[in-house]
Design an enzyme around this catalytic site. Structure first.
Site, PDB file in Angstrom:
ATOM      1  N   TYR A  67     -11.894  -7.694   2.839  1.00 54.11           N
ATOM      2  CA  TYR A  67     -10.568  -7.803   3.451  1.00 54.11           C
ATOM      3  C   TYR A  67      -9.732  -8.908   2.805  1.00 54.11           C
ATOM      4  O   TYR A  67      -8.508  -8.780   2.690  1.00 54.11           O
ATOM      5  CB  TYR A  67     -10.707  -7.993   4.970  1.00 54.11           C
ATOM      6  CG  TYR A  67     -11.169  -6.720   5.636  1.00 54.11           C
ATOM      7  CD1 TYR A  67     -12.514  -6.504   5.898  1.00 54.11           C
ATOM      8  CD2 TYR A  67     -10.264  -5.693   5.914  1.00 54.11           C
ATOM      9  CE1 TYR A  67     -12.953  -5.305   6.455  1.00 54.11           C
ATOM     10  CE2 TYR A  67     -10.685  -4.484   6.462  1.00 54.11           C
ATOM     11  CZ  TYR A  67     -12.036  -4.292   6.717  1.00 54.11           C
ATOM     12  OH  TYR A  67     -12.464  -3.099   7.237  1.00 54.11           O
ATOM     13  N   ARG A  70      -8.078  -7.302  -0.101  1.00 51.14           N
ATOM     14  CA  ARG A  70      -6.970  -6.413   0.290  1.00 51.14           C
ATOM     15  C   ARG A  70      -5.791  -7.225   0.807  1.00 51.14           C
ATOM     16  O   ARG A  70      -4.636  -6.879   0.577  1.00 51.14           O
ATOM     17  CB  ARG A  70      -7.471  -5.411   1.331  1.00 51.14           C
ATOM     18  CG  ARG A  70      -8.519  -4.447   0.778  1.00 51.14           C
ATOM     19  CD  ARG A  70      -9.081  -3.552   1.857  1.00 51.14           C
ATOM     20  NE  ARG A  70      -8.040  -2.661   2.385  1.00 51.14           N
ATOM     21  CZ  ARG A  70      -8.207  -1.947   3.511  1.00 51.14           C
ATOM     22  NH1 ARG A  70      -9.342  -2.042   4.200  1.00 51.14           N
ATOM     23  NH2 ARG A  70      -7.255  -1.149   3.937  1.00 51.14           N
ATOM     24  N   ASN A 103      -2.312   2.096   8.986  1.00 48.01           N
ATOM     25  CA  ASN A 103      -2.415   1.151   7.876  1.00 48.01           C
ATOM     26  C   ASN A 103      -2.469  -0.282   8.385  1.00 48.01           C
ATOM     27  O   ASN A 103      -1.841  -0.617   9.389  1.00 48.01           O
ATOM     28  CB  ASN A 103      -1.229   1.317   6.921  1.00 48.01           C
ATOM     29  CG  ASN A 103      -1.149   2.718   6.338  1.00 48.01           C
ATOM     30  OD1 ASN A 103      -2.158   3.437   6.311  1.00 48.01           O
ATOM     31  ND2 ASN A 103       0.029   3.131   5.919  1.00 48.01           N
ATOM     32  N   ASP A 105      -1.711  -2.737   6.236  1.00 43.80           N
ATOM     33  CA  ASP A 105      -0.800  -3.519   5.385  1.00 43.80           C
ATOM     34  C   ASP A 105       0.469  -3.836   6.178  1.00 43.80           C
ATOM     35  O   ASP A 105       0.648  -3.363   7.294  1.00 43.80           O
ATOM     36  CB  ASP A 105      -0.483  -2.752   4.083  1.00 43.80           C
ATOM     37  CG  ASP A 105       0.244  -1.424   4.317  1.00 43.80           C
ATOM     38  OD1 ASP A 105      -0.257  -0.375   3.878  1.00 43.80           O
ATOM     39  OD2 ASP A 105       1.312  -1.440   4.963  1.00 43.80           O
ATOM     40  N   HIS A 120      -4.917   0.435  13.836  1.00 42.65           N
ATOM     41  CA  HIS A 120      -6.185  -0.076  13.283  1.00 42.65           C
ATOM     42  C   HIS A 120      -6.109  -1.549  12.931  1.00 42.65           C
ATOM     43  O   HIS A 120      -6.943  -2.043  12.185  1.00 42.65           O
ATOM     44  CB  HIS A 120      -6.568   0.750  12.036  1.00 42.65           C
ATOM     45  CG  HIS A 120      -6.914   2.172  12.370  1.00 42.65           C
ATOM     46  ND1 HIS A 120      -6.957   3.166  11.419  1.00 42.65           N
ATOM     47  CD2 HIS A 120      -7.204   2.782  13.552  1.00 42.65           C
ATOM     48  CE1 HIS A 120      -7.278   4.315  12.002  1.00 42.65           C
ATOM     49  NE2 HIS A 120      -7.419   4.116  13.291  1.00 42.65           N
ATOM     50  N   THR A 187      -1.531  11.087   5.825  1.00 39.94           N
ATOM     51  CA  THR A 187      -2.833  10.856   6.438  1.00 39.94           C
ATOM     52  C   THR A 187      -3.677  12.119   6.337  1.00 39.94           C
ATOM     53  O   THR A 187      -3.177  13.223   6.505  1.00 39.94           O
ATOM     54  CB  THR A 187      -2.715  10.388   7.907  1.00 39.94           C
ATOM     55  OG1 THR A 187      -4.022  10.160   8.444  1.00 39.94           O
ATOM     56  CG2 THR A 187      -1.940  11.363   8.769  1.00 39.94           C
ATOM     57  N   ASN A 212       2.930  15.308   3.316  1.00 42.80           N
ATOM     58  CA  ASN A 212       1.715  14.861   2.629  1.00 42.80           C
ATOM     59  C   ASN A 212       1.709  15.415   1.213  1.00 42.80           C
ATOM     60  O   ASN A 212       2.321  16.436   0.942  1.00 42.80           O
ATOM     61  CB  ASN A 212       0.492  15.377   3.413  1.00 42.80           C
ATOM     62  CG  ASN A 212      -0.792  14.633   3.057  1.00 42.80           C
ATOM     63  OD1 ASN A 212      -1.058  14.424   1.888  1.00 42.80           O
ATOM     64  ND2 ASN A 212      -1.552  14.235   4.064  1.00 42.80           N
ATOM     65  N   LEU A 213       0.957  14.708   0.336  1.00 42.10           N
ATOM     66  CA  LEU A 213       0.847  15.181  -1.051  1.00 42.10           C
ATOM     67  C   LEU A 213       0.124  16.517  -1.105  1.00 42.10           C
ATOM     68  O   LEU A 213       0.346  17.349  -1.968  1.00 42.10           O
ATOM     69  CB  LEU A 213       0.063  14.125  -1.854  1.00 42.10           C
ATOM     70  CG  LEU A 213       0.358  13.978  -3.344  1.00 42.10           C
ATOM     71  CD1 LEU A 213       1.831  13.837  -3.606  1.00 42.10           C
ATOM     72  CD2 LEU A 213      -0.406  12.785  -3.920  1.00 42.10           C
ATOM     73  N   ALA A 230       5.487  11.064  -0.528  1.00 46.91           N
ATOM     74  CA  ALA A 230       6.188  10.536   0.649  1.00 46.91           C
ATOM     75  C   ALA A 230       7.528   9.908   0.260  1.00 46.91           C
ATOM     76  O   ALA A 230       8.500   9.979   1.022  1.00 46.91           O
ATOM     77  CB  ALA A 230       5.306   9.500   1.346  1.00 46.91           C
TER      78      ALA A 230
HETATM   79  N1  APR Z   1       2.577  10.765  -0.638  1.00 49.10           N
HETATM   80  C1  APR Z   1       2.154  11.415   0.474  1.00 49.10           C
HETATM   81  N2  APR Z   1       0.846  11.543   0.823  1.00 49.10           N
HETATM   82  C2  APR Z   1      -0.062  10.981  -0.006  1.00 49.10           C
HETATM   83  C3  APR Z   1       0.295  10.287  -1.189  1.00 49.10           C
HETATM   84  C4  APR Z   1       1.683  10.179  -1.486  1.00 49.10           C
HETATM   85  N3  APR Z   1       2.119   9.536  -2.588  1.00 49.10           N
HETATM   86  N4  APR Z   1      -0.854   9.862  -1.802  1.00 49.10           N
HETATM   87  C5  APR Z   1      -1.875  10.272  -1.030  1.00 49.10           C
HETATM   88  N5  APR Z   1      -1.408  10.953   0.040  1.00 49.10           N
HETATM   89  C6  APR Z   1      -2.187  11.547   1.141  1.00 49.10           C
HETATM   90  C7  APR Z   1      -3.465  12.242   0.735  1.00 49.10           C
HETATM   91  O1  APR Z   1      -3.222  13.604   0.435  1.00 49.10           O
HETATM   92  C8  APR Z   1      -4.299  12.080   2.026  1.00 49.10           C
HETATM   93  O2  APR Z   1      -4.064  13.162   2.914  1.00 49.10           O
HETATM   94  O3  APR Z   1      -2.571  10.467   1.965  1.00 49.10           O
HETATM   95  C9  APR Z   1      -3.771  10.794   2.655  1.00 49.10           C
HETATM   96  C10 APR Z   1      -4.729   9.622   2.531  1.00 49.10           C
HETATM   97  O4  APR Z   1      -5.865   9.929   3.302  1.00 49.10           O
HETATM   98  P1  APR Z   1      -6.951   8.789   3.566  1.00 49.10           P
HETATM   99  O5  APR Z   1      -7.277   8.111   2.295  1.00 49.10           O
HETATM  100  O6  APR Z   1      -8.055   9.419   4.375  1.00 49.10           O
HETATM  101  O7  APR Z   1      -6.186   7.699   4.475  1.00 49.10           O
HETATM  102  P2  APR Z   1      -5.880   7.772   6.021  1.00 49.10           P
HETATM  103  O8  APR Z   1      -5.636   9.179   6.467  1.00 49.10           O
HETATM  104  O9  APR Z   1      -4.842   6.774   6.300  1.00 49.10           O
HETATM  105  O10 APR Z   1      -7.282   7.269   6.651  1.00 49.10           O
HETATM  106  C11 APR Z   1      -7.319   7.119   8.074  1.00 49.10           C
HETATM  107  O11 APR Z   1      -9.548   6.198   7.874  1.00 49.10           O
HETATM  108  O12 APR Z   1     -11.009   4.888   6.689  1.00 49.10           O
HETATM  109  C12 APR Z   1     -10.208   4.931   7.813  1.00 49.10           C
HETATM  110  O13 APR Z   1      -9.276   3.067   8.922  1.00 49.10           O
HETATM  111  C13 APR Z   1      -9.143   3.863   7.778  1.00 49.10           C
HETATM  112  O14 APR Z   1      -6.883   3.970   8.652  1.00 49.10           O
HETATM  113  C14 APR Z   1      -7.833   4.637   7.823  1.00 49.10           C
HETATM  114  C15 APR Z   1      -8.246   5.976   8.406  1.00 49.10           C
END
Ligand code: APR
Length: 244
Positions: A67, A70, A103, A105, A120, A187, A212-213, A230
């Site tokens: 952490y 990060r 997030n 951050d 979180h 997400t 989402n991507l 995004a």
């Molecule tokens: N624009 C839009 N979406 C994006 C981009 C982008 N530039 N880059 C990546 N993504 C999307 C991916 O397609 C994916 O669906 O962001 C998502 C990231 O997914 P994760 O890495 O699983 O992150 P997240 O969903 O925030 O994880 C949820 O899991 O590990 C725990 O506590 C941690 O808060 C986190 C939680």
């Protein structure tokens, strides 16, 4: 999935009640790694080694280093157009917008959002496990930093680890029941309770949008799924909401 839902209806005041959930994808363009993409954080670390209470008991120095690294990275990144667009949405909707982020951050705040619910937790906060006080924190925590309140060497990252209870759910659930619009941004839809927010809002009649991507695990449950970065999708979606 045939379901009647209100287009972007307006509550009595004529303003849509909007709930937005963001994940690591909204910060990707700023240079912060996501978790589950090919170069994600969970590629380099096992969740059970750095993001659980058991990990902290087993190897507190490793967890603090994870952490601290990060937290230090925040100084070298900036909010992007998606964060800025959501701040614009907050200025227009005020309390009719609830912004929930997974997030840890601070890019939403640095992008101009003033009311952000960190489901979180936050990197820039330290929690004392002795007296339960919280303290804004920018530097490293290490394993020997005394709590500013009680002096105990018991400060941990103020983040929600796997197996712990997410923060501020009591404020989030009611807003999912009354939302006109629910939007999930960047997400993967694999970690609950956040992954269930879209279905919860939909069951109360909200129109649901995913930006989402790529399609997330829960995309099939959304009324409207838009794929792309995004930084492009979020400003366009905010324009659309504000034009209603
Ligand atoms: N624009 C839009 N979406 C994006 C981009 C982008 N530039 N880059 C990546 N993504 C999307 C991916 O397609 C994916 O669906 O962001 C998502 C990231 O997914 P994760 O890495 O699983 O992150 P997240 O969903 O925030 O994880 C949820 O899991 O590990 C725990 O506590 C941690 O808060 C986190 C939680």
């Amino acid at each position: 999935m045939a379901r009647t839902h209100r287009e972007i209806p307006h509550n009595v005041a004529g303003v849509p009640q909007v709930v937005v959930l963001t994940g690591a994808g909204i910060s990707a363009a700023s240079g912060l790694p996501t978790f589950r993409d090919s170069d994600g954080l969970w590629e380099g670390h096992r969740q059970e080694d750095v993001a659980s209470p058991a990990a902290y008991v087993r190897d507190p120095a490793l967890v603090q280093r994870f952490y601290d690294m990060r937290r230090a990275a925040l100084a070298s990144v900036e909010p992007n157009a998606a964060h800025v667009a959501l701040a614009r949405l907050e200025r227009a909707l005020g309390d009719d917008l609830l912004l929930v982020t997974q997030n840890i951050d601070d890019l939403h705040e640095r992008g101009g959002s003033t009311r952000v619910l960190h489901l979180h937790g936050e990197l820039r906060s330290a929690l004392c496990t002795e007296c339960a006080s919280r303290h804004p924190w920018r530097g490293g925590l290490g394993t020997w930093t005394p709590c500013p309140s009680c002096g105990a060497h018991a400060l941990r990252p103020d983040v929600v680890w796997f197996g712990e209870i997410p923060y501020r759910m009591d404020e989030i659930w009611p807003r999912l029941q009354t939302a006109d619009v629910f939007c999930a941004i960047g997400t993967s839809g694999v970690v609950y309770p956040a992954a269930g927010f879209g279905q919860q809002a939909a069951s109360s009649g909200a129109r649901t949008v995913e930006l989402n991507l790529a399609w997330s695990e829960v995309a099939p449950w959304f009324d409207d799924v838009r794929t792309g970065p995004a930084t492009e999708l979020v400003p366009a979606w905010v324009d659309e909401v504000l034009a209603q």
